[in-house]
Scaffold this motif. Structure first.
Motif, mmCIF file in Angstrom:
data_model
loop_
_atom_site.group_PDB
_atom_site.id
_atom_site.type_symbol
_atom_site.label_atom_id
_atom_site.label_comp_id
_atom_site.label_asym_id
_atom_site.label_seq_id
_atom_site.Cartn_x
_atom_site.Cartn_y
_atom_site.Cartn_z
ATOM 1 N N LEU A 146 -131.391 42.751 -0.152
ATOM 2 C CA LEU A 146 -130.354 42.733 0.874
ATOM 3 C C LEU A 146 -130.963 42.917 2.255
ATOM 4 O O LEU A 146 -130.619 42.197 3.200
ATOM 5 C CB LEU A 146 -129.326 43.835 0.591
ATOM 6 C CG LEU A 146 -128.255 44.053 1.666
ATOM 7 C CD1 LEU A 146 -127.438 42.790 1.890
ATOM 8 C CD2 LEU A 146 -127.351 45.239 1.286
ATOM 9 N N GLY A 147 -131.881 43.870 2.387
ATOM 10 C CA GLY A 147 -132.520 44.082 3.673
ATOM 11 C C GLY A 147 -133.305 42.871 4.137
ATOM 12 O O GLY A 147 -133.250 42.480 5.317
ATOM 13 N N LEU A 148 -134.032 42.237 3.212
ATOM 14 C CA LEU A 148 -134.817 41.062 3.583
ATOM 15 C C LEU A 148 -133.910 39.871 3.886
ATOM 16 O O LEU A 148 -134.233 39.037 4.743
ATOM 17 C CB LEU A 148 -135.801 40.725 2.469
ATOM 18 C CG LEU A 148 -136.909 41.765 2.255
ATOM 19 C CD1 LEU A 148 -137.746 41.415 1.033
ATOM 20 C CD2 LEU A 148 -137.803 41.874 3.483
ATOM 21 N N GLY A 149 -132.782 39.769 3.192
ATOM 22 C CA GLY A 149 -131.818 38.727 3.520
ATOM 23 C C GLY A 149 -131.267 38.899 4.923
ATOM 24 O O GLY A 149 -131.138 37.926 5.684
ATOM 25 N N LEU A 150 -130.932 40.124 5.309
ATOM 26 C CA LEU A 150 -130.479 40.394 6.675
ATOM 27 C C LEU A 150 -131.564 40.060 7.686
ATOM 28 O O LEU A 150 -131.288 39.549 8.784
ATOM 29 C CB LEU A 150 -130.059 41.859 6.798
ATOM 30 C CG LEU A 150 -128.805 42.273 6.026
ATOM 31 C CD1 LEU A 150 -128.635 43.796 6.063
ATOM 32 C CD2 LEU A 150 -127.563 41.592 6.599
ATOM 33 N N LEU A 151 -132.806 40.336 7.324
ATOM 34 C CA LEU A 151 -133.924 40.016 8.203
ATOM 35 C C LEU A 151 -134.015 38.507 8.437
ATOM 36 O O LEU A 151 -134.215 38.044 9.572
ATOM 37 C CB LEU A 151 -135.218 40.542 7.584
ATOM 38 C CG LEU A 151 -136.508 40.248 8.340
ATOM 39 C CD1 LEU A 151 -136.564 41.046 9.627
ATOM 40 C CD2 LEU A 151 -137.719 40.557 7.488
ATOM 41 N N LEU A 152 -133.876 37.718 7.379
ATOM 42 C CA LEU A 152 -133.919 36.261 7.521
ATOM 43 C C LEU A 152 -132.761 35.768 8.393
ATOM 44 O O LEU A 152 -132.927 34.821 9.178
ATOM 45 C CB LEU A 152 -133.872 35.601 6.148
ATOM 46 C CG LEU A 152 -135.123 35.793 5.283
ATOM 47 C CD1 LEU A 152 -134.882 35.235 3.873
ATOM 48 C CD2 LEU A 152 -136.340 35.132 5.912
ATOM 49 N N GLY B 120 -122.191 29.457 3.412
ATOM 50 C CA GLY B 120 -123.207 28.909 2.521
ATOM 51 C C GLY B 120 -124.606 29.306 2.939
ATOM 52 O O GLY B 120 -125.440 29.658 2.095
ATOM 53 N N ARG B 121 -124.883 29.254 4.235
ATOM 54 C CA ARG B 121 -126.214 29.628 4.714
ATOM 55 C C ARG B 121 -126.453 31.118 4.532
ATOM 56 O O ARG B 121 -127.569 31.554 4.227
ATOM 57 C CB ARG B 121 -126.365 29.238 6.178
ATOM 58 C CG ARG B 121 -127.751 29.436 6.738
ATOM 59 C CD ARG B 121 -127.947 28.582 7.970
ATOM 60 N NE ARG B 121 -127.916 27.169 7.634
ATOM 61 C CZ ARG B 121 -127.738 26.191 8.543
ATOM 62 N NH1 ARG B 121 -127.533 26.495 9.812
ATOM 63 N NH2 ARG B 121 -127.736 24.934 8.178
ATOM 64 N N THR B 122 -125.415 31.926 4.704
ATOM 65 C CA THR B 122 -125.542 33.370 4.484
ATOM 66 C C THR B 122 -125.941 33.659 3.044
ATOM 67 O O THR B 122 -126.863 34.442 2.782
ATOM 68 C CB THR B 122 -124.217 34.074 4.813
ATOM 69 O OG1 THR B 122 -123.893 33.877 6.194
ATOM 70 C CG2 THR B 122 -124.308 35.559 4.519
ATOM 71 N N LEU B 123 -125.264 33.019 2.100
ATOM 72 C CA LEU B 123 -125.584 33.235 0.685
ATOM 73 C C LEU B 123 -126.989 32.740 0.352
ATOM 74 O O LEU B 123 -127.714 33.372 -0.427
ATOM 75 C CB LEU B 123 -124.548 32.534 -0.189
ATOM 76 C CG LEU B 123 -123.121 33.098 -0.114
ATOM 77 C CD1 LEU B 123 -122.168 32.250 -0.941
ATOM 78 C CD2 LEU B 123 -123.073 34.544 -0.564
#
Length: 535
Positions: A179-185, A89-92
């Motif tokens: 996607l890149g910014l999500g991986l960064l977070l 859930g936190r990943t999404l």
């Protein structure tokens, strides 16, 4: 029985920063994490564009070898057995926040897109609407020019564009950015858990500061705008990180708004190295990360390579020498050869030289000193009073000397090369705010940091004001790179040597496919690129 884990290998071994009365050692808190699914995902994200490029631009036999070799390197990367560090859930949620954050990049043109998108859209257009490699023939001169630029940001979206059209490519570029910014977070979340386990609000503080991080540009801008009659808030709707004229350290709002293609290959490796850089297993997969980042942005990747080298050497020469022959690193060296040959083709025409020979030395030194105070030392000095970190010292030293060399239009050496150490500085400053301040000196250091946060956020708001003071404009649907460059706002100020190289190029002809030339019409023949108005 297996030996017990060393104190440096588990989060539980470290007390939360807020409970430690001594000045915390950040180097002991960070860098020890074992590779896992997140480190694997970030490395693949960085490397995939290089494989798409070699598979589509190289002659068939070399392209096939490169793709197979790259997939083999990915299969042997450390992290496959490390699990995923975040709940589903936190990943999404973080992926959704990354996509929302990517909205500020202008990739979709739903909000105002900075002027650089005139060129960026043209690059995506050329990758999406014609054969690879991309070579243009000018109708008037008959000269042929290869599109020679760091294409890592664009190639996955360009590949989709060739299959589904330009509009699909534009949507894919937004998703790719998100996607890149999500991986960064996710990396920031992991770092927060590492430096302050169980501390509520630690991630929000680190992520919030990272998003708005930048220098105290608002102070010189208020002075200069007030002096020259624009009013002390003259940078509203204009921005103002170019006040030194000689160089710029891009704040994170500016970087995302203007150059996400350079920011992502700096921020992701920086945080990945802060999380894993002192772990010997991670060194065995460092090569693909750096080579992949270089195809996105060579100067940004150089900063990542310096940081990686610093953290690797802290483990000793034996750890470095044992990691070099690892399969992912050996394969990445082979992939680096054609990629680097492509990136350096014709690059001697890019303007470069030492600052004190390019600009008057007396004025340069004064501006340089003020620049460092406003952009670097304001963060580094109070952070050093609140915690110990050789990583902070190394990054600060790089930021202090980097302005001494000029490379590229607008001095890419500082603007792009400084992104990795600035990302480190952002995380260190955020961690310093979480550190204890039991005595008066450290309490004052924290107050100074908080003041910097307020001023830096105000400056970032000035940069972000472009999004609310300017109307969106539509991307061109038909202009190739040469035509967009001719009609762009940069027509009279840029020679484009950092985007194109003469063709044929002997060092590339040996392995690159024979291009199908694209004719560029003479000026005045083609319609305007932005009939509805550009930036």
């Amino acid at each position: 029985m297996p030996p017990p884990a060393s104190p440096a290998a588990t989060d539980e071994s470290f007390p939360a920063l807020g409970r430690n009365a001594a000045r915390p050692d950040l180097d002991a808190l960070l860098g020890q994490a074992s590779p896992d699914g997140l480190s694997l995902a970030v490395t693949i994200y960085m490397l995939v564009p290089s494989l798409v490029f070699l598979g589509g631009w190289a002659v068939p036999w070399l392209g096939a070898i490169a793709v197979v070799a790259g997939l083999l390197a990915i299969a042997r990367l450390p992290g496959w057995r490390g699990g995923w560090p975040l709940p589903k859930g936190r990943t999404l949620l973080l992926l959704a926040l990354g996509l929302l954050w990517a909205g500020a990049s202008g990739a979709h043109h739903l909000v105002y897109s900075a002027a650089d998108w005139q060129i960026r859209d043209a690059v995506l257009h050329d990758l999406s609407t014609g054969p690879w490699p991309v070579v243009h023939q000018h109708a008037e001169s008959g000269e042929n020019w290869l599109l020679r630029a760091p294409l890592g940001y664009y190639t996955p979206a360009g590949l989709l564009g060739r299959l589904a059209g330009l509009r699909a490519a534009e949507a894919a570029l937004w998703a790719w950015t998100g996607l890149g910014l999500g991986l960064l977070l996710m990396l920031l979340r992991s770092v927060a858990q590492r430096v302050a386990p169980g501390r509520r609000g630690a991630f929000a503080l680190l992520a919030g500061l990272f998003v708005v991080f930048g220098g105290l540009d608002i102070l010189p801008n208020m002075y200069l705008d007030g002096t020259f009659g624009a009013g002390i808030f003259g940078s509203w709707g204009r921005g103002g990180e170019w006040w030194p004229r000689f160089f710029q350290y891009s704040g994170h709002v500016t970087a995302l708004l203007w150059v996400p293609n350079h920011a992502l290959p700096a921020w992701l490796p920086a945080l990945l190295l802060m999380r894993h850089g002192s772990n010997p297993a991670f060194l065995r997969g460092l090569g693909p990360l750096v080579v992949g980042a270089a195809f996105w942005s060579p100067v940004s990747a150089a900063g990542a390579a310096l940081l990686g080298g610093f953290m690797a050497l802290r483990q000793g020469w034996r750890a470095v020498l044992s990691a070099i022959p690892a399969l992912p690193n050996l394969v990445s060296l082979a992939l680096a050869v054609p990629v680097c040959l492509y990136l350096v083709a014709g690059s001697s025409a890019v303007p470069h030289g030492f600052l004190l020979t390019v600009h008057p030395w007396a004025r340069s030194l004064g501006v340089w000193a003020l620049f460092l105070v406003v952009e670097v030392l304001c963060w580094a000095v109070p952070s050093a009073l609140l915690l110990r970190s050789r990583l902070l010292g190394f990054s600060t030293a790089i930021l202090c000397v980097l302005p001494g060399y000029v490379f590229g239009p607008g001095n890419e050496m500082t603007a792009r090369g400084g992104m990795v150490p600035l990302a480190v500085l952002a995380v260190v400053a955020g961690t310093a705010l979480l550190a204890p301040a039991p005595d008066r000196r450290r309490q004052w250091a924290r107050r100074v940091l908080l003041a910097c946060v307020v001023l830096g956020t105000a400056g970032s708001a000035m940069e972000g004001s472009l999004l609310v003071t300017h109307r969106p404009w539509a991307a061109s649907t038909h202009c190739s790179f040469p035509e967009a460059a001719r009609q762009s706002v940069f027509e009279d100020s840029t020679d484009w040597a950092h985007y194109i190289a003469p063709w044929p190029e002997p060092a590339l002809q040996a392995w690159m496919r024979d291009p199908i030339l694209r004719l560029v019409p003479a000026p005045g023949v083609s319609p305007p690129c932005w009939p509805g108005g550009g930036p």
